[in-house]
Design a protein around this motif. Structure first.
Motif, PDB file in Angstrom:
ATOM      1  N   GLN A 139       0.820  -1.200   0.000  1.00 20.43           N
ATOM      2  CA  GLN A 139       0.000   0.000   0.000  1.00 20.43           C
ATOM      3  C   GLN A 139       0.861   1.260   0.000  1.00 20.43           C
ATOM      4  N   HIS A 140       1.967   1.204   0.705  1.00 17.17           N
ATOM      5  CA  HIS A 140       2.866   2.355   0.760  1.00 17.17           C
ATOM      6  C   HIS A 140       3.465   2.638  -0.620  1.00 17.17           C
ATOM      7  N   VAL A 141       3.965   1.612  -1.279  1.00 15.85           N
ATOM      8  CA  VAL A 141       4.561   1.779  -2.611  1.00 15.85           C
ATOM      9  C   VAL A 141       3.494   2.214  -3.612  1.00 15.85           C
ATOM     10  N   LEU A 142       2.335   1.610  -3.512  1.00 15.16           N
ATOM     11  CA  LEU A 142       1.243   1.951  -4.419  1.00 15.16           C
ATOM     12  C   LEU A 142       0.841   3.415  -4.266  1.00 15.16           C
ATOM     13  N   ARG A 143       0.689   3.850  -3.041  1.00 21.23           N
ATOM     14  CA  ARG A 143       0.211   5.198  -2.743  1.00 21.23           C
ATOM     15  C   ARG A 143       1.205   6.261  -3.206  1.00 21.23           C
ATOM     16  N   GLU A 144       2.491   5.979  -3.109  1.00 15.33           N
ATOM     17  CA  GLU A 144       3.501   6.999  -3.373  1.00 15.33           C
ATOM     18  C   GLU A 144       4.075   6.963  -4.791  1.00 15.33           C
ATOM     19  N   ASN A 145       3.908   5.859  -5.504  1.00 14.02           N
ATOM     20  CA  ASN A 145       4.606   5.732  -6.781  1.00 14.02           C
ATOM     21  C   ASN A 145       3.715   5.446  -7.989  1.00 14.02           C
ATOM     22  N   PHE A 146       2.525   4.926  -7.755  1.00 16.89           N
ATOM     23  CA  PHE A 146       1.714   4.506  -8.889  1.00 16.89           C
ATOM     24  C   PHE A 146       0.284   5.031  -8.764  1.00 16.89           C
ATOM     25  N   THR A 147       0.173   6.316  -8.515  1.00 15.92           N
ATOM     26  CA  THR A 147      -1.144   6.934  -8.400  1.00 15.92           C
ATOM     27  C   THR A 147      -1.776   7.095  -9.781  1.00 15.92           C
ATOM     28  N   ASP A 148      -3.071   7.370  -9.776  1.00 15.33           N
ATOM     29  CA  ASP A 148      -3.798   7.563 -11.031  1.00 15.33           C
ATOM     30  C   ASP A 148      -3.646   9.016 -11.486  1.00 15.33           C
ATOM     31  N   PRO A 149      -2.994   9.254 -12.624  1.00 12.29           N
ATOM     32  CA  PRO A 149      -2.747  10.634 -13.060  1.00 12.29           C
ATOM     33  C   PRO A 149      -4.038  11.382 -13.383  1.00 12.29           C
ATOM     34  N   ILE A 150      -4.067  12.655 -13.041  1.00 12.28           N
ATOM     35  CA  ILE A 150      -5.235  13.500 -13.292  1.00 12.28           C
ATOM     36  C   ILE A 150      -5.230  13.965 -14.740  1.00 12.28           C
ATOM     37  N   MET A 151      -6.363  13.787 -15.406  1.00  5.81           N
ATOM     38  CA  MET A 151      -6.508  14.227 -16.793  1.00  5.81           C
ATOM     39  C   MET A 151      -7.230  15.570 -16.879  1.00  5.81           C
ATOM     40  N   GLU A 152      -8.312  15.724 -16.114  1.00 11.49           N
ATOM     41  CA  GLU A 152      -9.100  16.954 -16.132  1.00 11.49           C
ATOM     42  C   GLU A 152      -9.651  17.204 -14.728  1.00 11.49           C
ATOM     43  N   VAL A 153      -9.954  18.478 -14.448  1.00 17.07           N
ATOM     44  CA  VAL A 153     -10.530  18.869 -13.157  1.00 17.07           C
ATOM     45  C   VAL A 153     -11.820  19.646 -13.421  1.00 17.07           C
ATOM     46  N   TYR A 154     -12.874  19.339 -12.648  1.00 23.50           N
ATOM     47  CA  TYR A 154     -14.164  19.989 -12.832  1.00 23.50           C
ATOM     48  C   TYR A 154     -14.657  20.554 -11.491  1.00 23.50           C
ATOM     49  N   LYS A 155     -15.141  21.772 -11.546  1.00 24.08           N
ATOM     50  CA  LYS A 155     -15.715  22.405 -10.365  1.00 24.08           C
ATOM     51  C   LYS A 155     -17.104  21.815 -10.115  1.00 24.08           C
ATOM     52  N   ILE A 156     -17.411  21.550  -8.868  1.00 18.18           N
ATOM     53  CA  ILE A 156     -18.742  21.051  -8.523  1.00 18.18           C
ATOM     54  C   ILE A 156     -19.713  22.227  -8.592  1.00 18.18           C
TER      55      ILE A 156
END
Length: 877
Positions: A139-156
């Motif tokens: 979980q530590h390696v996953l959380r720090e090295n292989f996150t899901d990259p952000i493509m777009e951001v939307y305001k609620i």
């Protein structure tokens, strides 16, 4: 071949998730005009949709809103972090050149939405690296090295009434998002397609929501252009309607199947980080549909069982009725293979549902076989997967109108010598149906996960293709996934010989068994892999089950090429050429209802191309290496050079054909056709260009051979074959002139590398890349652009050498990531400069004598011209 790890986790979680009950499917509600209730103070949600133009559609997944030209998602919070596929495809267009109905020119986006504070993030799901680590490290390696990259951001923009869903503006994704363009764009540095969107003319149209997906249709307008070397050749206005489809992927993931590179299956590449081994390792998952038996106990007993969810294709009503019959047969024939592994009616085909608002052929929920009214002679079968497991989610078979013309040409030039039915301008219905069934069945194979197996047809002895009993049992190849085509080996007097590939070959059934057998008693992918690996081990050494990768970057294996038959290209080519001579001799007699000679011109062009294929098939023996994936501990060699004697015999065969190819210039045919250069000259030029550029192959082959055909021997044999007229002191023929000028030009190019050309007309980057002629005769370009611009590209190749066009167009990178044999840098062993200099001096010495002693003036003047060029360019080199 097995990946030695205990359990595989995708970066976004386990591939084995908790089962959830499925909701009962309900018909899609109609899109409705929403009336906002009167209130003294409207909520943010109500204010957002108070305009009279507001329409909304609600399914079990989410509600989609359209108001004032904008599109809003009302996404329930429970679907945050859920994996989805987002795709786009044209549903109507004004030009098939730039947009093909149903074709997703961009791979569907594997995404999920994430809620953070006051924003919604659209993220790309990261599944490329998997982990098998101890304790909390994972979980530590996953959380720090292989996150899901952000493509777009939307305001609620708002929450719904009970705050169970958020509303945000998704308009830009559906009105021109580059990663979802419905237009086929791009291309290599030489040829490019471009489409510039007209924003003012872009308009959101229909919206639909269903239980697990939504559909959004958009009207687009573009200025589209086709250019070569930056110069615009075609400019057209383009209007199309695109269908965007967003589909929820299953939470309960399909168990992946670990691949075996000895079986030709489309693959999904992964990297594993594990505590059980040193270093990060690569492995691959097979692409396949999720096929599970309804009754597992009956399946375990060996009974035929229907699948929980059959693989279903929907048939476009735009096809001619005769084509529909052939397509249905092509789909259903695959049930032969599935029934042998316990599945009943695993593959099904249905007509497009009529008057069903929930059906949309561009929706990812439906796999369709589409008719494309285009002049391109092609068919294709792409599929799209859940990248985390390799599960095929959607597939399309696209059938272009002019495929029927291609079938006509194939059947005529390959079987007219023996089959009177094809000796006509228009093929009879039974021939069309039979041939079209083969073409579509091949494409269906792709959509089931099977790659091309170009080695299949080389398993059969050539003379067996003349046997009625053998061909009636096996057809022309053990696999329809080869480009084996029709029986051009069969001679006019061979009785009862089958002329077509099999309905399904033994390799096809074997591949389906490996890919789709269900194992009710195995608990994980590794357990399954151990079983099916043994199946492959059992077939080692049997040529009927050998997989040969399609070759693009490195075309060096003569047993794994397109458009060939049999285990001996010289023998098969000799039979084929004999048939072509017979067909050409009778062309005017067989084709008479052709007042403008256009059909005969087309057939003549195909005869020339077929002849060139036969010669190229043999040329691949020269410097050839047989390539086979071999597992440690099993018999066989990963690489084995073509025998020295076979290489020399092949070169002799080629020279013999070059000296005797004038038959192709049949005047009774050509005098009725448009003005052009004699076919014999263009064929000689093409063969010589490829032959002279094959030296890197010869060197590579010699480096792995026990008894090598050396570079010195190759140059000596070239010299003897090309300069035979001078050595024997006979008159120079047209063939001699073409070969000799080609060799002199290559020597000069090598002696002057500073002009951007490489040794023997190629550079280290392009030496193994296919030539323009190879691209054309072996159908290595699926865009059709090479054929369209072939004359311009031929000039470029003439200037920059073999492989330049392929490299610039990116054709050498076809199939990236699917374990193609990559190019090999031979610079460390390439002595071409030395060999070239020695050859040049040898020719100078020969011509110095022959300019005075040649038997006629034409020969002497030709030799003098060659000598002058050599002396000028080799001086002081």
């Amino acid at each position: 071949m097995l990946i030695t790890f205990l359990f595989v986790l995708s970066c976004n979680g386990s591939v084995n998730a908790v089962n959830k009950k499925k909701k009962k499917t309900t018909p899609a509600p109609a899109t409705t005009q929403v009336a906002v209730p009167k209130s003294k103070k409207l909520s943010k949600y109500e204010q957002l949709f108070k305009d009279k133009s507001h329409v909304a559609t609600e399914g079990g997944f989410m509600t989609v809103h359209k108001v004032k030209g904008k599109l809003y998602f009302e996404l329930p919070l429970k679907y945050m972090q859920r994996e989805m596929l987002l795709a786009c495809a044209p549903s109507s267009s004004s030009s098939t050149t730039f947009a093909t109905l149903g074709f997703k020119s961009n791979t569907p986006l594997h995404i999920k939405f994430v809620l953070k504070d006051s924003s919604v993030y659209m993220c790309k799901v990261n599944t490329t690296t998997t982990l098998d680590l101890k304790d909390q490290r994972e979980q530590h390696v996953l959380r720090e090295n292989f996150t899901d990259p952000i493509m777009e951001v939307y305001k609620i923009d708002a929450y719904n009434h009970d705050s169970t869903a958020v509303v945000f503006n998704m308009t830009p994704v559906f009105t021109g998002y580059s990663k979802l363009s419905p237009v086929t764009q791009g291309g290599g540095g030489l040829i490019s397609k471009r489409a510039t969107i007209k924003s003012a003319a872009t308009k959101l149209e229909d919206i639909k929501a269903f239980e697990d997906n939504i559909v959004v249709k958009t009207l687009f307008a573009y200025d589209a252009s086709l250019a070569i070397m930056g110069n615009t050749a075609v400019t057209v206005p383009l209007t199309l309607e695109a269908t965007h489809s967003l589909l929820l992927l299953p939470e309960n993931k399909m168990r992946p199947r670990l691949s075996d590179l000895r079986v030709g299956i489309f693959l999904e590449g992964k990297v594993l980080l594990s505590d059980h081994q040193d270093g990060m390792s690569q492995y691959t998952l097979a692409h396949r549909w999720r096929l599970e038996p309804k009754d597992k106990e009956a399946y375990r007993r060996g009974e035929l069982v229907e699948p929980v969810k059959p693989i279903t294709y929907y048939l476009d009503p735009a096809f001619p009725e005769l084509w529909k019959e052939a397509i249905r047969d092509a789909v259903m024939v695959w049930n032969q293979a599935f029934s042998k592994i316990g599945f009943k009616d695993a593959v099904q085909i249905k007509d497009f549902p009529m008057n069903d608002p929930s059906f949309d052929p561009e929706n990812l929920k439906y796999s369709c076989i589409r008719y494309v009214p285009s002049s391109e002679a092609n068919a294709m079968g792409p599929s799209w997967v859940d990248p985390s497991t390799g599960e095929i989610i959607n597939a399309s078979v696209l059938v272009y109108n002019n495929i029927i013309q291609l079938i006509n040409n194939w059947r005529f030039v390959q079987t007219a010598q023996i089959d009177p039915r094809v000796r006509a301008k228009k093929m009879p219905d039974d021939i069309i149906k039979e041939s079209l069934t083969y073409v579509i069945a091949h494409e269906i194979g792709h959509t089931l996960g099977l790659m091309h197996n170009m080695a299949a047809s080389s398993a059969f002895p050539v003379d067996s293709l003349r046997s009625a009993s053998f061909t009636q049992k096996y057809g022309t190849t053990p696999s329809i996934m080869d480009y084996a085509r029709f029986n051009y080996v069969a001679q006019p007097n061979d009785k009862g010989v089958k002329l077509t590939p099999p309905d399904l070959g033994c390799y096809d059934e074997y591949a389906i068994k490996w890919l789709y057998t269900y194992f009710p008693d195995e608990s994980d992918a590794l357990g399954e892999a151990k079983i099916i690996e043994k199946w492959v081990d059992e077939k080692v050494g049997d040529p009927y089950f050998r997989y040969g990768r399609q070759q693009v970057d490195l075309r060096i294996d003569p047993s794994a090429i397109e458009e060939d038959l049999g285990d001996d290209p010289m023998k098969a080519g000799t039979y084929g050429i004999k048939n072509l001579k017979y067909i050409l001799k009778n062309l005017n007699t067989w084709i008479t209802d052709d007042d403008d000679y256009s059909h005969r011109a087309s057939l003549y062009s195909q005869i020339r191309a077929q002849y060139l294929r036969y010669m190229m098939n043999v040329l691949y023996n020269v410097g050839g290496i047989y390539l086979t994936d071999v597992k440690e501990g099993t018999p066989g060699k990963k690489k084995c050079a073509v025998k020295r004697e076979t290489q020399r015999a092949s070169l002799k065969w080629i020279f013999n054909e070059l000296k005797n190819c004038d038959w192709i210039d049949n005047k009774s045919i050509t005098e009725k056709l448009d003005l052009s250069v004699p076919a014999s000259s263009t064929i000689r030029s093409a063969v010589m260009k490829n032959l002279l550029a094959s030296y890197p192959n010869v060197l590579l082959s010699a480096s792995v051979a026990e008894k090598p055909y050396t570079g010195i021997e190759f140059f000596d044999d070239l010299y003897a074959g090309v300069w035979e007229s001078a050595i024997q002191n006979r008159k120079v023929t047209e063939n001699d002139r073409v070969m000799q000028e080609a060799m002199i030009n290559n020597i000069i190019n090598m002696a002057n590398p500073g002009d951007g050309k490489g040794l023997f007309g190629v550079t280290s980057e392009t030496e193994f890349a296919p030539s323009l002629d190879e691209i054309l005769v072996y159908d290595l370009d699926e865009t059709g652009l090479v054929q369209y611009f072939k004359e311009e590209l031929r000039k470029m190749e003439s200037e920059y050498g073999k492989g330049f066009v392929a490299t610039q167009l990116g054709i050498t990178h076809f199939g990236q990531g699917y374990k193609w044999q990559r190019k090999v840098n031979t610079s460390a062993i390439n002595d071409a400069k030395t060999r070239n200099n020695a050859l040049g001096l040898k020719i100078v010495n020969l011509l110095t004598q022959k300019v005075h002693t040649a038997p006629d003036r034409v020969s002497r003047e030709h030799y003098q011209a060659m000598l002058t060029q050599l002396e000028k360019n080799l001086k002081n080199k």
